[in-house]
Design a protein around this motif. Structure first.
Motif, PDB file in Angstrom:
ATOM      1  N   VAL A 163      33.887  20.414  83.669  1.00 15.65           N
ATOM      2  CA  VAL A 163      33.426  22.677  83.011  1.00 15.65           C
ATOM      3  C   VAL A 163      34.104  22.722  84.049  1.00 15.65           C
ATOM      4  N   ALA A 164      34.446  22.556  85.358  1.00 15.45           N
ATOM      5  CA  ALA A 164      34.638  23.796  86.513  1.00 15.45           C
ATOM      6  C   ALA A 164      36.087  24.123  85.703  1.00 15.45           C
ATOM      7  N   ALA A 165      36.649  23.130  85.706  1.00 18.61           N
ATOM      8  CA  ALA A 165      38.115  23.561  85.495  1.00 18.61           C
ATOM      9  C   ALA A 165      38.430  24.320  84.309  1.00 18.61           C
ATOM     10  N   ILE A 166      38.223  24.027  83.535  1.00 11.87           N
ATOM     11  CA  ILE A 166      37.756  25.017  82.156  1.00 11.87           C
ATOM     12  C   ILE A 166      37.999  26.946  82.649  1.00 11.87           C
ATOM     13  N   VAL A 167      37.130  27.065  83.546  1.00  9.30           N
ATOM     14  CA  VAL A 167      37.349  28.331  83.587  1.00  9.30           C
ATOM     15  C   VAL A 167      38.527  28.661  84.778  1.00  9.30           C
ATOM     16  N   LEU A 168      39.158  27.842  85.750  1.00  6.63           N
ATOM     17  CA  LEU A 168      40.343  27.965  86.119  1.00  6.63           C
ATOM     18  C   LEU A 168      41.468  27.897  85.344  1.00  6.63           C
ATOM     19  N   ILE A 178      41.345  24.897  74.622  1.00  6.64           N
ATOM     20  CA  ILE A 178      40.892  23.738  75.832  1.00  6.64           C
ATOM     21  C   ILE A 178      40.290  23.262  75.033  1.00  6.64           C
ATOM     22  N   VAL A 179      40.478  21.920  74.881  1.00  2.42           N
ATOM     23  CA  VAL A 179      39.119  21.332  73.782  1.00  2.42           C
ATOM     24  C   VAL A 179      38.461  20.144  74.933  1.00  2.42           C
ATOM     25  N   LEU A 210      31.418  24.878  76.001  1.00  2.00           N
ATOM     26  CA  LEU A 210      31.297  26.079  74.823  1.00  2.00           C
ATOM     27  C   LEU A 210      31.205  27.252  75.754  1.00  2.00           C
ATOM     28  N   GLN A 211      30.321  26.979  76.066  1.00  2.00           N
ATOM     29  CA  GLN A 211      30.045  28.348  77.043  1.00  2.00           C
ATOM     30  C   GLN A 211      30.931  29.146  77.901  1.00  2.00           C
ATOM     31  N   GLN A 212      31.851  28.135  78.935  1.00  2.00           N
ATOM     32  CA  GLN A 212      32.174  28.508  79.808  1.00  2.00           C
ATOM     33  C   GLN A 212      33.994  28.302  79.412  1.00  2.00           C
ATOM     34  N   GLY A 213      34.120  28.062  78.524  1.00  2.00           N
ATOM     35  CA  GLY A 213      35.263  28.772  77.232  1.00  2.00           C
ATOM     36  C   GLY A 213      36.222  28.118  76.725  1.00  2.00           C
ATOM     37  N   ALA A 214      35.813  26.772  76.452  1.00  2.00           N
ATOM     38  CA  ALA A 214      36.251  25.538  75.548  1.00  2.00           C
ATOM     39  C   ALA A 214      36.660  26.286  74.390  1.00  2.00           C
ATOM     40  N   ASP A 215      37.331  25.453  73.399  1.00  2.00           N
ATOM     41  CA  ASP A 215      37.619  25.666  72.029  1.00  2.00           C
ATOM     42  C   ASP A 215      36.737  24.777  71.139  1.00  2.00           C
ATOM     43  N   THR A 228      42.950  15.078  63.721  1.00  2.00           N
ATOM     44  CA  THR A 228      42.460  16.251  63.230  1.00  2.00           C
ATOM     45  C   THR A 228      42.531  17.908  64.161  1.00  2.00           C
ATOM     46  N   THR A 229      41.511  17.489  65.576  1.00  8.43           N
ATOM     47  CA  THR A 229      40.706  18.224  66.256  1.00  8.43           C
ATOM     48  C   THR A 229      42.236  19.046  67.389  1.00  8.43           C
ATOM     49  N   VAL A 230      43.249  18.025  66.861  1.00  8.43           N
ATOM     50  CA  VAL A 230      44.466  18.612  67.584  1.00  8.43           C
ATOM     51  C   VAL A 230      45.372  19.675  66.579  1.00  8.43           C
ATOM     52  N   ARG A 231      45.116  19.457  65.328  1.00  5.01           N
ATOM     53  CA  ARG A 231      45.437  20.399  64.566  1.00  5.01           C
ATOM     54  C   ARG A 231      45.406  21.710  63.532  1.00  5.01           C
ATOM     55  N   LYS A 232      43.684  21.548  63.915  1.00  5.19           N
ATOM     56  CA  LYS A 232      42.973  23.161  64.014  1.00  5.19           C
ATOM     57  C   LYS A 232      42.595  23.544  64.741  1.00  5.19           C
ATOM     58  N   ASN A 233      43.175  22.924  66.301  1.00  5.27           N
ATOM     59  CA  ASN A 233      43.291  23.947  67.667  1.00  5.27           C
ATOM     60  C   ASN A 233      44.671  24.986  67.462  1.00  5.27           C
ATOM     61  N   LEU A 234      45.968  23.637  67.349  1.00  2.97           N
ATOM     62  CA  LEU A 234      46.453  24.778  67.070  1.00  2.97           C
ATOM     63  C   LEU A 234      47.323  25.444  65.947  1.00  2.97           C
ATOM     64  N   GLN A 235      46.848  25.464  64.722  1.00  5.23           N
ATOM     65  CA  GLN A 235      46.334  26.456  63.542  1.00  5.23           C
ATOM     66  C   GLN A 235      45.330  27.266  64.523  1.00  5.23           C
ATOM     67  N   GLU A 236      44.781  27.292  64.534  1.00  2.00           N
ATOM     68  CA  GLU A 236      44.060  28.414  64.792  1.00  2.00           C
ATOM     69  C   GLU A 236      44.472  29.544  65.947  1.00  2.00           C
ATOM     70  N   ALA A 237      45.202  28.789  66.536  1.00  2.00           N
ATOM     71  CA  ALA A 237      45.594  29.467  67.827  1.00  2.00           C
ATOM     72  C   ALA A 237      46.438  30.194  66.871  1.00  2.00           C
ATOM     73  N   ARG A 238      47.501  29.556  66.329  1.00  2.00           N
ATOM     74  CA  ARG A 238      48.570  30.689  65.618  1.00  2.00           C
ATOM     75  C   ARG A 238      47.875  31.594  64.948  1.00  2.00           C
ATOM     76  N   PHE A 239      47.238  31.440  64.212  1.00  2.00           N
ATOM     77  CA  PHE A 239      45.914  32.613  63.495  1.00  2.00           C
ATOM     78  C   PHE A 239      45.669  33.467  64.231  1.00  2.00           C
ATOM     79  N   ALA A 240      45.108  33.333  65.807  1.00  2.00           N
ATOM     80  CA  ALA A 240      45.060  34.066  66.768  1.00  2.00           C
ATOM     81  C   ALA A 240      45.911  34.768  67.017  1.00  2.00           C
ATOM     82  N   GLU A 241      47.115  34.367  67.257  1.00  2.00           N
ATOM     83  CA  GLU A 241      48.273  34.954  67.726  1.00  2.00           C
ATOM     84  C   GLU A 241      48.684  36.450  66.519  1.00  2.00           C
TER      85      GLU A 241
END
Length: 218
Positions: A61-66, A76-77, A92-97, A111-124
């Motif tokens: 949790v502390a690492a998320i912010v860093l 971050i998952v 999630l409040q600290q910034g995890a996706d 599934t989680t890995v692919r979904k998050n990579l896809q969302e990152a690409r879409f955001a970009e």
């Protein structure tokens, strides 16, 4: 190739996850602690970090912010064996996706890995399209076709582009090439050959991604 980091103090689980993800064609690096992960992030960009919640030293949790401060574009998952709504909300409040509860099945992990990579690409892509210059470059169909052609061919001379586009009005093609140059998508070398710039390649990737997403949706 997408780069993924696995941060977990359990060496067996760390190795297992790494092997599963590598088999999917992703580049993987591992870290035993959050501090090791931060050192790796200082040297190289990672698209995704799979982060254990409970570790010696700096916890997840502390690492998320860093991590977010050091590499804002890295998704971050959070992984944890202590699954609860409270833990998920805290991460999630600290910034995890996203959030993955141990033990998890291989398909749930992928599934989680692919979904998050896809969302990152879409955001970009969404961020890029929000730029006035990018929007101007992509708003016209002919300009989009030019970008895709150059991405496929690598480089092309003016008349090769005209023939490939099937446009009789050479002045029109020249006008759109000028717009693309001014937007920073293409450049012309001394041999009068057009090529995509780094921004042009990014735009081409976004166009391909958006096109694929629309086909999948339909």
């Amino acid at each position: 190739m997408n780069k993924i980091m696995i941060v977990d103090d359990d060496p067996e689980l760390r190795t297992t996850i790494a092997e599963i993800i590598e088999q999917e064609g992703f580049a993987v690096q591992t870290a035993e602690t959050a501090d090791q992960a931060l050192k790796l992030l200082e040297k190289s960009f990672f698209d995704l970090v799979l982060l254990d919640m409970v570790m010696p030293g700096t916890d997840g949790v502390a690492a998320i912010v860093l991590i977010t401060k050091l590499s804002p574009r890295t998704r971050i998952v959070m992984m944890t064996a202590y699954a609860s709504i409270e833990n998920a909300v805290q991460a999630l409040q600290q910034g995890a996706d996203d959030y993955l509860s141990k033990p998890f099945k291989i398909e749930a992990l992928l599934t989680t890995v692919r979904k998050n990579l896809q969302e990152a690409r879409f955001a970009e892509c969404a961020e890029a399209v929000d730029s006035d210059g990018v929007f101007q470059g992509l708003a016209n169909l002919l300009r989009r076709r030019i970008i895709i052609l150059l991405q496929q061919q690598g480089n092309m001379r003016f008349m090769d582009l005209v023939r490939a586009l099937g446009v009789e009005d050479h002045t029109k093609v020249n006008f759109h090439l000028k717009v693309l140059r001014e937007a920073g998508f293409i450049e012309q070398n001394e041999g009068k050959t057009y090529t995509l710039t780094a921004a042009g390649n990014k735009a081409a990737a976004c166009l391909a991604y958006i096109s694929k997403s629309l086909q999948t949706t339909n």
